[in-house]
Structures are given as structure tokens and as C-alpha cells.
Scaffold this motif. Sequence first.
Motif, PDB file in Angstrom:
ATOM      1  N   ASP A 137       0.831  -1.259  -0.054  1.00 54.11           N
ATOM      2  CA  ASP A 137      -0.012   0.238  -0.055  1.00 54.11           C
ATOM      3  C   ASP A 137       0.976   1.337  -0.014  1.00 54.11           C
ATOM      4  OD1 ASP A 137      -2.402  -1.507   0.050  1.00 54.11           O
ATOM      5  OD2 ASP A 137      -2.484  -1.533   2.201  1.00 54.11           O
ATOM      6  N   ILE A 138       1.888   1.275   0.760  1.00 51.38           N
ATOM      7  CA  ILE A 138       2.703   2.413   0.773  1.00 51.38           C
ATOM      8  C   ILE A 138       3.606   2.525  -0.279  1.00 51.38           C
ATOM      9  CG2 ILE A 138       4.809   3.296   2.139  1.00 51.38           C
ATOM     10  CD1 ILE A 138       4.062   1.706   4.555  1.00 51.38           C
ATOM     11  N   ARG A 139       4.037   1.573  -1.033  1.00 49.55           N
ATOM     12  CA  ARG A 139       4.845   1.477  -2.217  1.00 49.55           C
ATOM     13  C   ARG A 139       3.811   2.015  -3.319  1.00 49.55           C
ATOM     14  NH1 ARG A 139       8.903  -2.238  -3.171  1.00 49.55           N
ATOM     15  NH2 ARG A 139       7.671  -3.200  -5.092  1.00 49.55           N
ATOM     16  N   THR A 140       2.794   1.587  -3.634  1.00 51.19           N
ATOM     17  CA  THR A 140       1.719   2.188  -4.810  1.00 51.19           C
ATOM     18  C   THR A 140       1.535   3.645  -4.317  1.00 51.19           C
ATOM     19  OG1 THR A 140       0.860  -0.112  -4.743  1.00 51.19           O
ATOM     20  CG2 THR A 140      -0.658   1.752  -5.470  1.00 51.19           C
ATOM     21  N   ALA A 141       1.289   3.912  -3.003  1.00 50.62           N
ATOM     22  CA  ALA A 141       0.863   5.432  -2.812  1.00 50.62           C
ATOM     23  C   ALA A 141       2.079   6.286  -3.335  1.00 50.62           C
ATOM     24  CB  ALA A 141       0.455   5.572  -1.498  1.00 50.62           C
ATOM     25  N   VAL A 142       3.305   6.250  -2.788  1.00 49.05           N
ATOM     26  CA  VAL A 142       4.543   6.685  -3.048  1.00 49.05           C
ATOM     27  C   VAL A 142       4.866   6.613  -4.540  1.00 49.05           C
ATOM     28  CG1 VAL A 142       6.974   6.691  -3.029  1.00 49.05           C
ATOM     29  CG2 VAL A 142       5.520   6.250  -0.824  1.00 49.05           C
ATOM     30  N   ARG A 143       4.732   5.541  -5.339  1.00 57.63           N
ATOM     31  CA  ARG A 143       5.181   5.656  -6.657  1.00 57.63           C
ATOM     32  C   ARG A 143       3.928   6.272  -7.560  1.00 57.63           C
ATOM     33  NH1 ARG A 143       4.065   0.649  -7.187  1.00 57.63           N
ATOM     34  NH2 ARG A 143       6.142  -0.143  -7.005  1.00 57.63           N
ATOM     35  N   ASP A 144       2.650   6.281  -7.108  1.00 57.79           N
ATOM     36  CA  ASP A 144       1.723   7.101  -8.005  1.00 57.79           C
ATOM     37  C   ASP A 144       1.692   8.706  -7.576  1.00 57.79           C
ATOM     38  OD1 ASP A 144       0.453   4.832  -8.649  1.00 57.79           O
ATOM     39  OD2 ASP A 144      -1.218   4.948  -7.371  1.00 57.79           O
ATOM     40  N   CYS A 145       2.265   9.098  -6.220  1.00 61.43           N
ATOM     41  CA  CYS A 145       2.472  10.517  -5.931  1.00 61.43           C
ATOM     42  C   CYS A 145       3.768  10.858  -6.745  1.00 61.43           C
ATOM     43  CB  CYS A 145       2.414  10.571  -4.511  1.00 61.43           C
ATOM     44  SG  CYS A 145       1.155  10.457  -3.635  1.00 61.43           S
ATOM     45  N   LEU A 146       4.710  10.317  -6.856  1.00 60.62           N
ATOM     46  CA  LEU A 146       5.883  10.545  -7.698  1.00 60.62           C
ATOM     47  C   LEU A 146       5.705  10.602  -8.955  1.00 60.62           C
ATOM     48  CD1 LEU A 146       8.566   8.816  -5.797  1.00 60.62           C
ATOM     49  CD2 LEU A 146       8.050  11.139  -5.444  1.00 60.62           C
ATOM     50  N   MET A 147       4.877   9.541  -9.722  1.00 63.73           N
ATOM     51  CA  MET A 147       4.799   9.634 -11.110  1.00 63.73           C
ATOM     52  C   MET A 147       3.878  10.737 -11.555  1.00 63.73           C
ATOM     53  SD  MET A 147       6.626   7.177 -12.122  1.00 63.73           S
ATOM     54  CE  MET A 147       5.807   6.880 -14.005  1.00 63.73           C
ATOM     55  N   ASN A 148       2.833  11.055 -10.784  1.00 60.48           N
ATOM     56  CA  ASN A 148       2.091  12.117 -11.028  1.00 60.48           C
ATOM     57  C   ASN A 148       2.423  13.679 -10.546  1.00 60.48           C
ATOM     58  OD1 ASN A 148       0.091  10.265 -11.929  1.00 60.48           O
ATOM     59  ND2 ASN A 148      -0.716  10.002  -9.900  1.00 60.48           N
ATOM     60  N   THR A 149       3.746  13.791 -10.034  1.00 57.94           N
ATOM     61  CA  THR A 149       4.579  14.857  -9.998  1.00 57.94           C
ATOM     62  C   THR A 149       5.125  15.461 -11.146  1.00 57.94           C
ATOM     63  OG1 THR A 149       4.994  14.384  -7.742  1.00 57.94           O
ATOM     64  CG2 THR A 149       6.025  16.185  -8.651  1.00 57.94           C
ATOM     65  N   THR A 150       4.970  16.528 -11.640  1.00 57.32           N
ATOM     66  CA  THR A 150       5.434  16.898 -13.072  1.00 57.32           C
ATOM     67  C   THR A 150       6.843  17.191 -12.768  1.00 57.32           C
ATOM     68  OG1 THR A 150       5.017  19.200 -12.308  1.00 57.32           O
ATOM     69  CG2 THR A 150       3.073  18.202 -13.404  1.00 57.32           C
ATOM     70  N   GLU A 151       7.357  17.379 -11.943  1.00 53.87           N
ATOM     71  CA  GLU A 151       8.887  17.473 -11.714  1.00 53.87           C
ATOM     72  C   GLU A 151       9.285  16.645 -10.578  1.00 53.87           C
ATOM     73  OE1 GLU A 151      10.529  21.823 -13.131  1.00 53.87           O
ATOM     74  OE2 GLU A 151       8.745  22.066 -11.439  1.00 53.87           O
ATOM     75  N   ILE A 152      10.231  15.734 -11.119  1.00 54.48           N
ATOM     76  CA  ILE A 152      10.843  14.891  -9.932  1.00 54.48           C
ATOM     77  C   ILE A 152      11.880  15.986  -9.206  1.00 54.48           C
ATOM     78  CG2 ILE A 152      12.708  13.066  -9.551  1.00 54.48           C
ATOM     79  CD1 ILE A 152       9.680  12.131 -10.333  1.00 54.48           C
ATOM     80  N   GLU A 153      12.357  16.765  -9.683  1.00 53.98           N
ATOM     81  CA  GLU A 153      13.045  17.612  -9.135  1.00 53.98           C
ATOM     82  C   GLU A 153      12.608  18.499  -7.953  1.00 53.98           C
ATOM     83  OE1 GLU A 153      16.463  17.324  -9.211  1.00 53.98           O
ATOM     84  OE2 GLU A 153      16.259  15.582 -10.765  1.00 53.98           O
ATOM     85  N   LYS A 154      13.151  19.183  -6.973  1.00 52.48           N
ATOM     86  CA  LYS A 154      12.680  19.819  -6.004  1.00 52.48           C
ATOM     87  C   LYS A 154      11.545  20.831  -6.809  1.00 52.48           C
ATOM     88  CE  LYS A 154      16.571  19.458  -3.172  1.00 52.48           C
ATOM     89  NZ  LYS A 154      17.439  19.003  -4.099  1.00 52.48           N
ATOM     90  N   PRO A 155      10.704  20.883  -5.818  1.00 52.57           N
ATOM     91  CA  PRO A 155       9.348  21.847  -6.390  1.00 52.57           C
ATOM     92  C   PRO A 155      10.016  23.438  -6.696  1.00 52.57           C
ATOM     93  CG  PRO A 155       8.513  20.826  -4.752  1.00 52.57           C
ATOM     94  CD  PRO A 155       9.896  20.543  -4.730  1.00 52.57           C
ATOM     95  N   GLU A 156       9.878  24.238  -7.396  1.00 55.64           N
ATOM     96  CA  GLU A 156      10.316  25.534  -7.509  1.00 55.64           C
ATOM     97  C   GLU A 156       9.264  26.630  -7.255  1.00 55.64           C
ATOM     98  OE1 GLU A 156      12.057  25.846 -11.192  1.00 55.64           O
ATOM     99  OE2 GLU A 156      13.776  24.460 -10.907  1.00 55.64           O
ATOM    100  N   ILE A 157       9.508  27.877  -6.942  1.00 62.13           N
ATOM    101  CA  ILE A 157       8.521  28.844  -6.841  1.00 62.13           C
ATOM    102  C   ILE A 157       7.942  29.322  -8.089  1.00 62.13           C
ATOM    103  CG2 ILE A 157       8.164  31.136  -5.771  1.00 62.13           C
ATOM    104  CD1 ILE A 157      10.098  30.306  -3.824  1.00 62.13           C
ATOM    105  N   GLN A 158       6.715  29.480  -8.551  1.00 69.43           N
ATOM    106  CA  GLN A 158       6.220  30.197  -9.640  1.00 69.43           C
ATOM    107  C   GLN A 158       6.017  31.598  -9.330  1.00 69.43           C
ATOM    108  OE1 GLN A 158       2.956  27.996 -10.921  1.00 69.43           O
ATOM    109  NE2 GLN A 158       4.153  26.216 -11.568  1.00 69.43           N
ATOM    110  N   GLU A 159       6.780  32.435  -9.715  1.00 64.85           N
ATOM    111  CA  GLU A 159       6.482  33.862  -9.473  1.00 64.85           C
ATOM    112  C   GLU A 159       5.223  34.349 -10.075  1.00 64.85           C
ATOM    113  OE1 GLU A 159       8.330  35.650  -7.888  1.00 64.85           O
ATOM    114  OE2 GLU A 159      10.262  34.277  -7.642  1.00 64.85           O
TER     115      GLU A 159
END
Length: 202
Positions: A119-141
Amino acid sequence: MIRAFIIEDEPVMAECVALAVETVGVPGASGEVVRPHVEVFNDAVTAMDALRENLPDLILLDVMLTGPDGFTFLNEMISYNDTAKIPVILITTLDLSGRDLSHYGVRRILDKATMTPEDIRTAVRDCLMNTTEIEKPEIQETPGAQETSQDQRPEETKNPEALNTPETQNTQPAARSEISLAELNRRFAELEANSSEDSNAR
């Protein structure tokens, strides 16, 4: 590098969750398999301090923490533009099924009493795969808006009283070898058995 923060005050549970997260593989920019680097925190204060240094790609958060609880941490997170973008997986025994927590960045809610390593693996994988950027989030001005970045954030949190606890342990970067799903399930079963013994002893 993919970074994942685990905020959990039960050491054995934190260990089990960390081991499950570290076995998740997602495709990197060059097609290679990338696994999260995990850091474990046993309280909200230490975790918030760590956010000033590095922004993770994902946070797994226990709700019922010792000291400031998970919702106090979430309220602090969404008060900054950069940390507000980090996806969160809540781990809790509370029934939150009827609540919309998307404004906190909550993508998944796992039942702490019944969740499995898969369950943990599936949730983590889905969240990471659905994140548009794997790198750290950046601020949008936003034109004309005054935004607070990680570097501009004050040394203390906006609500120091709310996140004020006694001295806590340092972060514990995980450095574990590959572990099988069967071993993770065994450890979860062991944890459940120990919890039952503790309950009967009371």
C-alpha cells in the motif's frame, strides 16, 4: 535525486515505512530507475527545520504526533509558497474519508492500522509519477505578488509557539540495502503483534 521525508514518532513504524519507500523505483530523466532518498523525523519541529535546508519531493506524515500534530505541520507548510507545493501522504488511524484535504497537498490517506508495505509503495509511486517535476518544487513567480522563498524564510517558523517542543533528535538519513517485500511484510506483522501485546499488558 528524489527525496522523501517521513514524519513518524513511533521508531518501529518509521523504520517499516522507510524500508517500504526505499524499495520504490521510478524512471529518471535518462530512463534509469531512481529510488527515493529517505530522511526520518520523529516530530514536526525538526521536520520543519529541515524544510529550510532541502525541499523533499514527497512527505509521508503521521497525523497523531508527539507534540505538534500533523495538521499543525500542514498548516505551517501551506503558509509558504514553496513548501505548499510538496505532495503529502497522510498516515493515520483517524477516519478522514469524508474530508477534502487537497488544499494541504494531501494526495493519499493510508490507514495506519491496516496498511501494508505494498500500500505504501503504491501510494508513493503514484504520487511521484504524478508529480510533473521529479526535482525539488520551484516557486512560480506571480507578478505584483510578494512571495516567500526557502532562502527568504525567517529562521523561526511563523507560529513558533505551535511548533515548540523539547529538544528533539537529529534527522536520520536512511542508508539501507535492498530489502524484499516478504521481509517488509514480516516486519509489519511483527509490529502488529508487538502492538497487540502492549495493549493486552495494559
